[in-house]
Design a protein around this motif. Structure first.
Motif, PDB file in Angstrom:
ATOM      1  N   GLU A 185      -3.731  -1.526   2.127  1.00 53.25           N
ATOM      2  CA  GLU A 185      -2.499  -1.981   1.895  1.00 53.25           C
ATOM      3  C   GLU A 185      -1.661  -1.683   0.887  1.00 53.25           C
ATOM      4  O   GLU A 185      -1.027  -2.343   0.065  1.00 53.25           O
ATOM      5  N   THR A 186      -1.501  -0.206   0.725  1.00 54.01           N
ATOM      6  CA  THR A 186      -0.615   0.279  -0.364  1.00 54.01           C
ATOM      7  C   THR A 186       0.915   0.066  -0.510  1.00 54.01           C
ATOM      8  O   THR A 186       1.459   0.010  -1.294  1.00 54.01           O
ATOM      9  N   TRP A 187       1.249   0.011   0.796  1.00 54.97           N
ATOM     10  CA  TRP A 187       2.713  -0.183   1.333  1.00 54.97           C
ATOM     11  C   TRP A 187       3.519   1.123   0.285  1.00 54.97           C
ATOM     12  O   TRP A 187       4.677   0.848   0.329  1.00 54.97           O
ATOM     13  N   LEU A 188       2.882   2.125   0.236  1.00 52.61           N
ATOM     14  CA  LEU A 188       3.557   3.345  -0.135  1.00 52.61           C
ATOM     15  C   LEU A 188       4.279   4.121   1.040  1.00 52.61           C
ATOM     16  O   LEU A 188       3.850   4.085   2.118  1.00 52.61           O
ATOM     17  N   ASP A 189       5.400   4.587   0.495  1.00 50.09           N
ATOM     18  CA  ASP A 189       6.232   5.657   1.548  1.00 50.09           C
ATOM     19  C   ASP A 189       6.590   7.011   0.935  1.00 50.09           C
ATOM     20  O   ASP A 189       6.034   7.270  -0.202  1.00 50.09           O
ATOM     21  N   ASP A 190       7.031   7.766   1.622  1.00 49.49           N
ATOM     22  CA  ASP A 190       7.602   9.044   0.826  1.00 49.49           C
ATOM     23  C   ASP A 190       8.543   8.947  -0.177  1.00 49.49           C
ATOM     24  O   ASP A 190       8.801   9.919  -1.003  1.00 49.49           O
ATOM     25  N   THR A 191       8.995   7.716  -0.660  1.00 47.39           N
ATOM     26  CA  THR A 191       9.666   7.612  -1.860  1.00 47.39           C
ATOM     27  C   THR A 191       8.928   7.725  -3.227  1.00 47.39           C
ATOM     28  O   THR A 191       9.482   7.797  -4.277  1.00 47.39           O
ATOM     29  N   TYR A 192       7.614   7.457  -2.678  1.00 48.58           N
ATOM     30  CA  TYR A 192       6.532   7.560  -3.966  1.00 48.58           C
ATOM     31  C   TYR A 192       5.706   8.922  -3.933  1.00 48.58           C
ATOM     32  O   TYR A 192       5.082   9.223  -2.902  1.00 48.58           O
ATOM     33  N   ASP A 193       5.607   9.572  -4.912  1.00 50.47           N
ATOM     34  CA  ASP A 193       5.167  10.984  -4.790  1.00 50.47           C
ATOM     35  C   ASP A 193       3.899  10.769  -5.642  1.00 50.47           C
ATOM     36  O   ASP A 193       3.510   9.680  -6.025  1.00 50.47           O
ATOM     37  N   ASP A 194       2.808  11.574  -5.401  1.00 47.82           N
ATOM     38  CA  ASP A 194       1.567  11.428  -6.016  1.00 47.82           C
ATOM     39  C   ASP A 194       1.435  11.309  -7.424  1.00 47.82           C
ATOM     40  O   ASP A 194       0.780  10.390  -8.059  1.00 47.82           O
ATOM     41  N   CYS A 195       2.467  11.766  -8.216  1.00 52.87           N
ATOM     42  CA  CYS A 195       2.577  11.878  -9.589  1.00 52.87           C
ATOM     43  C   CYS A 195       2.907  10.389 -10.055  1.00 52.87           C
ATOM     44  O   CYS A 195       2.346   9.660 -11.211  1.00 52.87           O
ATOM     45  N   SER A 196       3.597   9.531  -9.301  1.00 53.96           N
ATOM     46  CA  SER A 196       3.931   8.247  -9.473  1.00 53.96           C
ATOM     47  C   SER A 196       3.217   7.286  -9.198  1.00 53.96           C
ATOM     48  O   SER A 196       2.836   6.087  -9.865  1.00 53.96           O
ATOM     49  N   VAL A 197       1.882   7.842  -8.501  1.00 52.80           N
ATOM     50  CA  VAL A 197       0.772   6.630  -8.335  1.00 52.80           C
ATOM     51  C   VAL A 197      -0.556   7.132  -8.704  1.00 52.80           C
ATOM     52  O   VAL A 197      -1.823   6.755  -8.545  1.00 52.80           O
ATOM     53  N   GLY A 198      -0.372   8.320  -9.559  1.00 53.71           N
ATOM     54  CA  GLY A 198      -1.642   8.965 -10.071  1.00 53.71           C
ATOM     55  C   GLY A 198      -2.378   8.536 -11.103  1.00 53.71           C
ATOM     56  O   GLY A 198      -1.879   7.564 -11.951  1.00 53.71           O
ATOM     57  N   ILE A 199      -3.625   8.876 -11.463  1.00 49.51           N
ATOM     58  CA  ILE A 199      -4.492   8.221 -12.585  1.00 49.51           C
ATOM     59  C   ILE A 199      -4.910   9.454 -13.236  1.00 49.51           C
ATOM     60  O   ILE A 199      -5.648  10.253 -12.526  1.00 49.51           O
ATOM     61  N   HIS A 200      -4.946   9.431 -14.435  1.00 46.03           N
ATOM     62  CA  HIS A 200      -5.490  10.662 -15.530  1.00 46.03           C
ATOM     63  C   HIS A 200      -6.808  10.977 -14.882  1.00 46.03           C
ATOM     64  O   HIS A 200      -7.614   9.720 -14.836  1.00 46.03           O
ATOM     65  N   ASN A 201      -7.442  11.930 -14.861  1.00 46.80           N
ATOM     66  CA  ASN A 201      -8.631  12.512 -14.392  1.00 46.80           C
ATOM     67  C   ASN A 201      -9.286  12.030 -13.222  1.00 46.80           C
ATOM     68  O   ASN A 201     -10.474  12.044 -12.819  1.00 46.80           O
ATOM     69  N   TYR A 202      -8.272  11.729 -12.024  1.00 43.34           N
ATOM     70  CA  TYR A 202      -8.533  11.533 -10.823  1.00 43.34           C
ATOM     71  C   TYR A 202      -7.623  12.226  -9.933  1.00 43.34           C
ATOM     72  O   TYR A 202      -6.318  12.307 -10.043  1.00 43.34           O
ATOM     73  N   HIS A 203      -8.238  12.729  -8.750  1.00 42.75           N
ATOM     74  CA  HIS A 203      -7.581  13.359  -7.452  1.00 42.75           C
ATOM     75  C   HIS A 203      -7.066  12.056  -6.679  1.00 42.75           C
ATOM     76  O   HIS A 203      -7.651  11.187  -6.335  1.00 42.75           O
ATOM     77  N   VAL A 204      -5.663  12.386  -6.125  1.00 41.21           N
ATOM     78  CA  VAL A 204      -5.190  11.261  -5.281  1.00 41.21           C
ATOM     79  C   VAL A 204      -5.285  11.823  -3.987  1.00 41.21           C
ATOM     80  O   VAL A 204      -4.737  12.945  -3.612  1.00 41.21           O
ATOM     81  N   VAL A 205      -5.606  10.858  -3.089  1.00 40.30           N
ATOM     82  CA  VAL A 205      -5.464  11.472  -1.532  1.00 40.30           C
ATOM     83  C   VAL A 205      -5.047  10.038  -0.786  1.00 40.30           C
ATOM     84  O   VAL A 205      -5.504   8.899  -1.084  1.00 40.30           O
ATOM     85  N   ARG A 206      -4.066  10.210  -0.130  1.00 38.62           N
ATOM     86  CA  ARG A 206      -3.432   8.945   0.520  1.00 38.62           C
ATOM     87  C   ARG A 206      -3.073   9.311   2.024  1.00 38.62           C
ATOM     88  O   ARG A 206      -2.668  10.371   2.293  1.00 38.62           O
ATOM     89  N   LYS A 207      -3.112   8.124   2.627  1.00 45.82           N
ATOM     90  CA  LYS A 207      -2.240   8.226   3.981  1.00 45.82           C
ATOM     91  C   LYS A 207      -1.415   6.900   3.994  1.00 45.82           C
ATOM     92  O   LYS A 207      -2.094   5.899   4.188  1.00 45.82           O
ATOM     93  N   ASP A 208      -0.138   7.461   3.841  1.00 44.79           N
ATOM     94  CA  ASP A 208       1.010   6.120   4.059  1.00 44.79           C
ATOM     95  C   ASP A 208       1.209   5.936   5.455  1.00 44.79           C
ATOM     96  O   ASP A 208       0.898   6.713   6.631  1.00 44.79           O
ATOM     97  N   ARG A 209       1.406   4.724   5.920  1.00 42.70           N
ATOM     98  CA  ARG A 209       2.078   4.190   7.189  1.00 42.70           C
ATOM     99  C   ARG A 209       3.236   5.038   7.638  1.00 42.70           C
ATOM    100  O   ARG A 209       4.177   5.265   6.839  1.00 42.70           O
ATOM    101  N   ALA A 210       3.218   5.481   8.749  1.00 41.71           N
ATOM    102  CA  ALA A 210       4.164   6.345   9.251  1.00 41.71           C
ATOM    103  C   ALA A 210       5.579   5.608   9.487  1.00 41.71           C
ATOM    104  O   ALA A 210       6.598   6.407   9.188  1.00 41.71           O
ATOM    105  N   SER A 211       5.680   4.278   9.779  1.00 42.06           N
ATOM    106  CA  SER A 211       6.804   3.747  10.151  1.00 42.06           C
ATOM    107  C   SER A 211       6.549   2.237   9.753  1.00 42.06           C
ATOM    108  O   SER A 211       5.324   1.814   9.871  1.00 42.06           O
ATOM    109  N   GLY A 212       7.512   1.583   9.494  1.00 42.16           N
ATOM    110  CA  GLY A 212       7.371  -0.108   9.296  1.00 42.16           C
ATOM    111  C   GLY A 212       7.016  -0.354   7.695  1.00 42.16           C
ATOM    112  O   GLY A 212       6.499   0.684   7.150  1.00 42.16           O
ATOM    113  N   ARG A 213       6.828  -1.659   7.528  1.00 38.92           N
ATOM    114  CA  ARG A 213       6.318  -1.979   6.252  1.00 38.92           C
ATOM    115  C   ARG A 213       4.888  -2.120   6.225  1.00 38.92           C
ATOM    116  O   ARG A 213       4.244  -2.667   7.506  1.00 38.92           O
ATOM    117  N   GLY A 214       4.315  -2.174   5.177  1.00 38.51           N
ATOM    118  CA  GLY A 214       2.724  -2.415   5.019  1.00 38.51           C
ATOM    119  C   GLY A 214       2.007  -1.272   5.410  1.00 38.51           C
ATOM    120  O   GLY A 214       2.504  -0.291   5.500  1.00 38.51           O
TER     121      GLY A 214
END
Length: 112
Positions: free
Chosen positions: A38-67
């Motif tokens: 339930e990250t509620w992320l979309d394409d307005t957030y890039d990986d750098c904006s949600v990244g954490i130092h020393n960790y790789h980010v892998v994500r799957k955002d909801r294709a459409s709609g909220r949540g």
């Protein structure tokens, strides 16, 4: 024999306004894997904006709609391969995110 990876699993219900808090907890606990639903992320957030130092980010955002949305952080000492990431119908008829990863000779499947 290698040790079992440490894991944090959390439903964050909108990661955008909680990135600093999540980063603080991860830096304190230093798990190998963090799975957030339930990250509620979309394409307005890039990986750098949600990244954490020393960790790789892998994500799957909801294709459409909220949540929805799944995000995984993996310690940089590991290599992760994305096998599949898509939306699939859930048992209740709504769409669910599906993320399938290969990690340290293990297949990890996350559905949210």
């Amino acid at each position: 024999m290698s040790r079992i990876p440490s894991l944090i699993l959390s439903n964050v219900r909108s990661l955008g306004n909680k990135v600093d808090e999540v980063e603080l907890r991860v830096s304190e606990l230093r798990p190998d894997i963090v799975v957030l639903t339930e990250t509620w992320l979309d394409d307005t957030y890039d990986d750098c904006s949600v990244g954490i130092h020393n960790y790789h980010v892998v994500r799957k955002d909801r294709a459409s709609g909220r949540g929805g949305g799944i995000l995984c952080y993996f310690s940089e000492i590991f290599t992760v391969s994305i096998i599949s990431g898509k939306e699939v119908p859930s048992l209740h008829g709504a769409m669910s995110e599906f993320l399938c990863l290969f990690f340290r000779d293990m297949l990890l499947v996350m559905i949210a």
